[in-house]
Design a protein around this motif. Structure first.
Motif, short mmCIF file in Angstrom:
data_model
loop_
_atom_site.label_atom_id
_atom_site.label_comp_id
_atom_site.label_asym_id
_atom_site.label_seq_id
_atom_site.Cartn_x
_atom_site.Cartn_y
_atom_site.Cartn_z
N SER A 4 64.14 19.09 23.92
CA SER A 4 63.70 18.26 22.80
C SER A 4 62.34 18.75 22.32
O SER A 4 61.67 19.52 23.01
CB SER A 4 63.63 16.78 23.20
OG SER A 4 62.65 16.58 24.19
N TYR A 5 61.99 18.31 21.14
CA TYR A 5 60.63 18.56 20.70
C TYR A 5 60.15 17.46 19.78
O TYR A 5 60.93 16.69 19.23
CB TYR A 5 60.42 19.94 20.10
CG TYR A 5 61.32 20.43 19.00
CD1 TYR A 5 61.25 19.94 17.71
CD2 TYR A 5 62.22 21.45 19.24
CE1 TYR A 5 62.05 20.43 16.70
CE2 TYR A 5 63.02 21.96 18.24
CZ TYR A 5 62.93 21.45 16.97
OH TYR A 5 63.73 21.95 15.97
N ARG A 35 51.35 19.81 14.93
CA ARG A 35 51.61 19.80 16.37
C ARG A 35 53.10 19.99 16.59
O ARG A 35 53.91 19.42 15.87
CB ARG A 35 51.17 18.46 16.98
CG ARG A 35 51.28 18.41 18.49
CD ARG A 35 50.68 17.14 19.05
NE ARG A 35 51.69 16.10 19.07
CZ ARG A 35 51.46 14.81 18.90
NH1 ARG A 35 50.25 14.36 18.68
NH2 ARG A 35 52.43 13.93 18.95
N LEU A 36 53.44 20.79 17.58
CA LEU A 36 54.83 20.99 17.96
C LEU A 36 54.88 21.12 19.47
O LEU A 36 54.38 22.10 20.03
CB LEU A 36 55.42 22.24 17.29
CG LEU A 36 56.81 22.71 17.73
CD1 LEU A 36 57.85 21.60 17.67
CD2 LEU A 36 57.24 23.90 16.90
N GLU A 37 55.45 20.11 20.13
CA GLU A 37 55.55 20.07 21.59
C GLU A 37 57.01 20.16 22.00
O GLU A 37 57.81 19.29 21.67
CB GLU A 37 54.96 18.77 22.13
CG GLU A 37 53.50 18.61 21.85
CD GLU A 37 52.97 17.25 22.27
OE1 GLU A 37 53.78 16.35 22.64
OE2 GLU A 37 51.75 17.07 22.22
N VAL A 38 57.37 21.23 22.68
CA VAL A 38 58.73 21.44 23.15
C VAL A 38 58.81 20.91 24.58
O VAL A 38 57.97 21.24 25.42
CB VAL A 38 59.11 22.93 23.11
CG1 VAL A 38 60.55 23.13 23.56
CG2 VAL A 38 58.89 23.50 21.71
N ARG A 39 59.84 20.11 24.83
CA ARG A 39 60.00 19.49 26.14
C ARG A 39 61.31 19.93 26.76
O ARG A 39 62.35 19.88 26.12
CB ARG A 39 59.99 17.98 25.99
CG ARG A 39 58.66 17.50 25.41
CD ARG A 39 58.73 16.09 24.97
NE ARG A 39 57.45 15.72 24.38
CZ ARG A 39 57.32 14.80 23.46
NH1 ARG A 39 58.38 14.15 23.03
NH2 ARG A 39 56.15 14.51 22.97
N LEU A 99 55.92 28.77 14.87
CA LEU A 99 55.52 27.43 14.42
C LEU A 99 54.41 26.84 15.28
O LEU A 99 54.05 25.68 15.12
CB LEU A 99 56.75 26.50 14.41
CG LEU A 99 57.88 26.91 13.47
CD1 LEU A 99 59.09 26.01 13.68
CD2 LEU A 99 57.42 26.87 12.02
N GLY A 100 53.89 27.63 16.21
CA GLY A 100 52.78 27.17 17.04
C GLY A 100 53.17 26.23 18.16
O GLY A 100 52.40 25.35 18.53
N ALA A 101 54.35 26.42 18.71
CA ALA A 101 54.86 25.51 19.74
C ALA A 101 54.09 25.60 21.05
O ALA A 101 53.71 26.67 21.49
CB ALA A 101 56.34 25.81 20.00
N SER A 102 53.90 24.43 21.66
CA SER A 102 53.42 24.32 23.04
C SER A 102 54.62 23.88 23.87
O SER A 102 55.42 23.06 23.42
CB SER A 102 52.33 23.26 23.16
OG SER A 102 51.21 23.60 22.40
N HIS A 103 54.74 24.40 25.08
CA HIS A 103 55.91 24.11 25.90
C HIS A 103 55.54 23.30 27.14
O HIS A 103 54.52 23.56 27.78
CB HIS A 103 56.60 25.42 26.31
CG HIS A 103 57.19 26.13 25.15
ND1 HIS A 103 58.49 25.94 24.76
CD2 HIS A 103 56.65 27.02 24.27
CE1 HIS A 103 58.72 26.69 23.70
NE2 HIS A 103 57.62 27.34 23.38
N PHE A 104 56.40 22.32 27.45
CA PHE A 104 56.22 21.45 28.60
C PHE A 104 57.53 21.44 29.39
O PHE A 104 58.53 20.90 28.92
CB PHE A 104 55.87 20.02 28.16
CG PHE A 104 54.56 19.94 27.42
CD1 PHE A 104 53.40 19.60 28.10
CD2 PHE A 104 54.49 20.21 26.07
CE1 PHE A 104 52.19 19.53 27.44
CE2 PHE A 104 53.28 20.15 25.39
CZ PHE A 104 52.13 19.81 26.08
#
Length: 117
Positions: free
Chosen positions: A5-6, A86-90, A104-109
């Motif tokens: 998800s994001y 902000r784009l947070e990938v989970r 797109l500047g994603a951060s991954h968790f």
């Protein structure tokens, strides 16, 4: 398959909220009709009318990539009136999905604990 998800935060340019909402509604119709691997697709507008959150949940990284292939051609139009801030990938996104979101500047968790009911 592993769900991914994001969360995207958009900042809507002044005077563009109605245009943004119209474009978002078009995305919703397209995704709902043509992407069975997209499990959740929720848009939220901030009380200030300047910010939007979009939550997307996919059954797999492959479904995420299908989604990006479908909405990709329309992204420049919405990004012109509301840049992503902000784009947070989970979840454990595949290398291909991570690469597709990198621009797109994603951060991954990565998930390490928890459950769904």
């Amino acid at each position: 398959m592993t769900k991914v998800s994001y969360l995207i935060q958009w900042t809507i340019n002044d005077g563009e909220v109605e245009n943004f909402k119209s474009m978002a509604s078009g995305f919703v119709s397209s995704v709902q009709e043509g992407e069975p691997g997209t499990l959740g697709y929720q848009w939220y507008i901030g009380e200030d009318g300047k910010h939007c959150l979009l939550e997307e949940t996919f059954e797999s990284s492959e479904a995420l990539l299908t989604h990006l292939g479908n909405v990709g051609p329309s992204l420049p139009g919405i990004l012109a009136i509301a840049p992503i801030t902000r784009l947070e990938v989970r979840g454990n996104a595949s290398a291909e999905a991570r690469e597709a979101l990198a621009g797109l500047g994603a951060s991954h968790f990565a998930q390490f604990a928890g459950f769904d009911r």
